[in-house]
Design a protein around this motif. Structure first.
Motif, PDB file in Angstrom:
ATOM      1  N   GLU A 196       7.871  -0.553   1.640  1.00 47.51           N
ATOM      2  CA  GLU A 196       6.998  -0.584   2.826  1.00 47.51           C
ATOM      3  C   GLU A 196       7.843  -0.649   4.101  1.00 47.51           C
ATOM      4  OE1 GLU A 196       3.780  -0.969   3.921  1.00 47.51           O
ATOM      5  OE2 GLU A 196       2.629  -0.870   2.069  1.00 47.51           O
TER       6      GLU A 196
ATOM      7  N   SER B  67       0.847  -1.174   0.000  1.00 46.15           N
ATOM      8  CA  SER B  67       0.000   0.000   0.000  1.00 46.15           C
ATOM      9  C   SER B  67       0.887   1.229   0.000  1.00 46.15           C
ATOM     10  CB  SER B  67      -0.903  -0.053   1.236  1.00 46.15           C
ATOM     11  OG  SER B  67      -1.751   1.051   1.283  1.00 46.15           O
ATOM     12  N   VAL B  68       1.730   1.337  -1.024  1.00 50.02           N
ATOM     13  CA  VAL B  68       2.588   2.507  -1.131  1.00 50.02           C
ATOM     14  C   VAL B  68       1.841   3.583  -1.923  1.00 50.02           C
ATOM     15  CG1 VAL B  68       4.708   1.202  -0.978  1.00 50.02           C
ATOM     16  CG2 VAL B  68       3.669   1.576  -3.209  1.00 50.02           C
ATOM     17  N   PHE B  69       2.368   4.796  -1.940  1.00 51.45           N
ATOM     18  CA  PHE B  69       1.760   5.866  -2.734  1.00 51.45           C
ATOM     19  C   PHE B  69       2.315   5.744  -4.153  1.00 51.45           C
ATOM     20  CE2 PHE B  69       2.074   7.387   1.656  1.00 51.45           C
ATOM     21  CZ  PHE B  69       0.736   7.602   1.923  1.00 51.45           C
TER      22      PHE B  69
END
Lengths: 240, 308, 310
Positions: free
Chosen positions: A144, A87-89
């Motif tokens: 992450e 769930s990285v940008f």
């Protein structure tokens, strides 16, 4: 005790995902949380980090009852959580991803050096300028972890960090975790039994939402109950 | 007039509003329920229905009933076909992304409205009702010689208004039957509850979406044809039905058809009554605030169940 | 540095145009600058925070009427009246934010739309004071700021430029601060931001108040410079406009709002010579943008030419 839970439970509609868990994690330990799929591991750490509201029970972090605190306040107290599904940008640069994590505690030029240090530790420094979404999957997992490191957490919760990593990357990951453990307590959800056995000081086994056993890797390996409930598949898990 | 007859009158007017509103809102609700698309252009489909009805009634000679009857069939079909075209050329390409479809339907609203302004002009134009017998309503009053039946001046309705209510009820029953009893309804409900699963079972989801979007627009157009002998056709007439449909759909619980109908009846009746006693602007202020507050505090609608 | 040079360059260019443009375009550009300030405010919330509001006309009108009613009914001088407009915008946007931010996505859009509509209807309802749709003229005499007559075209242009320049540099600075970076991160992945320990609600609340207050500044400025307040400025159409301008110019770019407003203004200006149905253009552009160019003009520039464009 850095982290304790007392009677922590989560009731979903028609399902007791976590059932009255008492859990203690002393400072400085690497603790692995294992259990079959659906045992309630992610729900349990979700309640610890504040992503999921518990149905009953308490969470105590660093001597303070944090049950009523929203997630961001708990993180600010020194927890960090890395997501199971990366769930990285995706549309921001790798460096900006880590900078967002670092900026909560640092200001000005200190951010830059913290970002550099965190990226260097996971080996992503050469890719600092890339968009995070362009990274290979294994690299996103490392990003992450770098985001977790940049927060300098007292407790680092890693949810299935080695999933999707190649064999060589897993070796590097183990070294990394041992280094991080010098400064942070680590709670590790992990399916790869070899990683668990090599890294963890102690292991907590969750089954049907309750704690089935707890002990050193050797104790868990010999525990008959655990073998019956879970390690029946240990050879598969180790092989996979 | 006393309060009593006044209330009866307001209720009757409210029932007509409710009937038309229920049809329009069910169209909006169907589109939202199955496609998860908030169609801001829904009011313009309504307006198109009214304008087409005027064009047909005006263009066809003979008894006004002929043009009206043709409009009742043709207007919903034409508007429905337009909506299907809009779905296939615009919404489908946006992959039904909720936020982008809203922006696109806002654009569609202006396109339809302004093209109508260019073609039809800025005037409000009437359509003759196919039949319009005045029906007086008796009232009972306690006079000097006990209870007696009187015919208060102004208390009455028309055969056409009663027919509108009956027609709306009939269409709503048909929609219910379509959704609950037919194969196509089953397919729609399957698509609504799980799009991926429906795709896996070989349901042509894109065609279902186009059909639903057309059906929703057609219902709005039909409602407009029914109301146009009472209200006149105008290029800006879509705004109020859109707002009220929103009120109804959101209060009734997003995507729930029975909830929508119940809410339409409630809102239609209370709108009639509130507008008689208070200013229509105040009624609208209350309605919009209600929608906002319901969405904030009870997103499942006033009649919906919590959870799930 | 290139970044600051570019944005300061635009302001210098607009200042130079003050001496060069013929009267008609000079007047138009003054209007465009005020409206672009409105779009800049909208862009903070939509472009940078990722919250699509359909109710910004409420904030524009709060500024317009806060200022206008202050002059008309409280007898305020222009400067305090302008401030009253800003305060009205901040209060209204803060209040709406506390309600609307409990929702997200489509519900947020509808909630903002509904409350703005309620605001518009309220202006109509209190027609005694607001003069409803007809509106009221703010007399030339009460539009003199420190002795400077704002109804004079030259002064008006420069005042519009100061308003626009302030908003532009403010938004440029804001989106490059750590706070602004968090807003962008919220747009990209709110849950992740929360799990990095940021209070996302507080950030969104602040973004909405800043956005609403800038919109109110544009509204108050519009009333002062052009001497008119009417309920039309609170209608849905004026909530759609900034969305249209920002989408066209490029959401999440600092220059986008100005570029979009300028293009759209002249597009509508040209078409209104041909037809009364000039909103048709707005509709077509809106649909075309969502279909073919969701990034907008400056978004394309960023993608193709200059990745670091803020």
């Amino acid at each position: 005790m850095l982290l304790s839970t007392r009677g922590l439970s989560k009731q979903f509609v028609g399902l007791r995902a976590v059932d009255s868990v008492d859990f203690d994690l002393p400072e400085g330990e690497i603790r692995a949380l294992i259990g079959p799929n659906g045992a309630g591991k992610t729900t349990l750490v979700g309640m610890i980090s504040g992503r999921i509201a518990p149905s009953a029970g308490r969470v105590i972090f660093d001597g303070r009852d944090v049950t009523a605190l929203p997630a961001h306040r708990r993180i600010a107290l020194g927890m960090a959580y890395t997501f199971q599904i990366t769930s990285v940008f995706a549309r921001l640069s790798v460096a900006e991803n880590v900078a967002l994590a670092a900026r909560r505690r640092l200001k000005g030029s200190a951010v830059g050096s913290a970002v550099e240090a965190a990226l260097d530790r996971v080996g992503l420094l050469p890719r600092a300028g890339q968009e995070a979404g362009d990274l290979a999957y294994g690299h996103q997992r490392l990003l992450e972890i770098a985001m977790g490191l940049a927060q300098r957490p007292r407790l680092l919760i890693l949810d299935e960090p080695t999933q999707g990593l190649a064999e060589g990357e897993i070796e590097a990951f183990k070294t990394l975790v041992r280094e991080v453990a010098q400064e942070s307590t680590i709670l590790l959800i992990e399916h790869n039994m070899r990683v668990v056995m090599e890294l963890a000081n102690r292991i907590t086994v969750l089954n049907f939402g309750a704690v089935l056993a707890e002990g050193t890797p050797a104790e868990i390996h010999l525990n008959a109950e655990v073998q019956a409930a879970y390690l029946g598949g240990v050879s598969d898990a180790a092989a996979g | 007039m006393d309060l009593g007859p006044y209330l009866v009158l307001a209720t009757l007017e409210g029932a007509v509003t409710a009937a038309v509103l229920a049809l329009t809102a069910v169209g909006l609700s169907l589109v939202f329920g199955v496609m998860r698309v908030v169609n801001i252009a829904h009011g313009e489909f309504f307006m198109l229905g009214a304008v087409i009805a005027w064009a047909l009634a005006h263009g066809l000679s003979g008894h006004p009933a002929v043009g009206f009857a043709v409009a009742l069939v043709v207007a919903p079909l034409v508007v429905g076909a337009l909506a299907v075209a809009a779905d296939m050329t615009i919404l489908k390409r946006l992959d039904y992304d909720p936020e982008r479809t809203i922006v696109a339907t806002i654009g569609l609203l202006y396109i339809i409205q302004q093209l109508t302004l260019m073609g039809y002009g800025p005037d409000a134009r009437p359509v003759a009702a196919p039949f319009n017998t005045r029906l007086a309503i008796p009232w009972f009053e306690k006079g000097a010689e006990g209870w007696q039946m009187i015919w208060p001046w102004g208390l009455g309705t028309t055969s056409y208004k009663l027919a509108v209510i009956a027609a709306a009820v009939a269409v709503l029953c048909a929609v219910w039957a379509l959704m609950a009893r037919s194969r196509i309804g089953l397919v729609m409900r399957a698509t609504q509850s799980d799009r991926e699963m429906a795709l896996a079972f070989g349901i042509p989801v894109e065609r279902v979406y186009a059909l639903v979007f057309g059906l929703g627009a057609g219902l709005a157009a039909l409602a407009a044809v029914l109301i146009v002998p009472i209200q006149q056709a105008h290029y800006l007439m879509g705004a109020d039905p859109l707002l009220l449909s929103f009120v109804v759909v959101i209060i009734g619980g997003l995507g729930s058809l029975p909830g929508t109908v119940v809410a339409a009846v409630l809102i239609g009746l209370s709108d009639g009554i509130i507008s008689v006693f208070f200013s229509p602007t105040l009624a609208k202020i209350l309605a919009t605030l209600l929608v906002g507050l319901v969405l904030v505090f009870r997103p499942q609608g006033l009649f919906g169940k919590r959870g799930g | 540095m290139r970044v600051y040079a570019l944005h300061a360059g635009l302001i210098v260019l607009l200042f130079a145009l003050h001496f060069l443009l013929p009267a008609y375009h000079h007047g138009n550009l003054a209007r465009v600058m005020v409206l672009a300030s409105y779009a800049i405010g909208y862009n903070i919330l939509f472009g940078y925070t990722g919250l699509l509001s359909l109710g910004h006309a409420l904030f524009f009108a709060a500024g317009l009427y806060g200022m206008g009613l202050g002059i008309q009914h409280l007898g305020l001088a222009p400067a305090p009246a302008f401030l009253l407009g800003l305060v009205a915008g901040a209060v209204v946007s803060g209040g709406l934010a506390l309600l609307a931010l409990r929702t997200s996505g489509v519900a947020f859009m509808i909630v903002t739309l509904m409350f703005a509509q309620a605001g518009y209807l309220t202006l109509l309802y209190f027609g005694t004071y607001t003069r409803g749709d007809e509106g009221f003229v703010i007399a030339q005499a009460s539009r003199a700021l420190w002795g400077i007559d704002l109804s004079d075209p030259g002064n008006r242009y420069l005042a519009a430029l100061i308003l626009f320049g302030t908003c532009l540099l403010l938004s440029l600075w804001l989106v490059r601060t750590p706070f602004g970076r968090v807003l962008v991160a919220i747009r990209e992945n709110e849950e992740r931001v929360r799990m990095l320990g940021y209070d996302t609600f507080a950030h969104k609340l602040a973004a909405m108040v800043i956005s609403g207050t800038i919109a109110a500044a544009a509204g108050a400025g519009y009333g002062l410079l052009f001497g008119y307040a009417g309920a039309t400025f609170a209608s849905v159409q004026y909530s759609i406009f900034p969305l249209l301008w920002v989408l066209l110019g490029g959401a999440g770019t600092v220059l986008g709002p100005f570029v979009g407003t300028l293009f759209m203004f002249y597009l509508i200006d040209l078409s209104s010579g041909i037809t009364t149905a000039y909103m048709l253009i707005a509709g077509v552009v809106l649909v075309a943008l969502t279909l073919f160019a969701p990034q907008g003009l400056m978004g394309e520039v960023r993608r193709r030419l200059w990745k670091g464009l803020p």
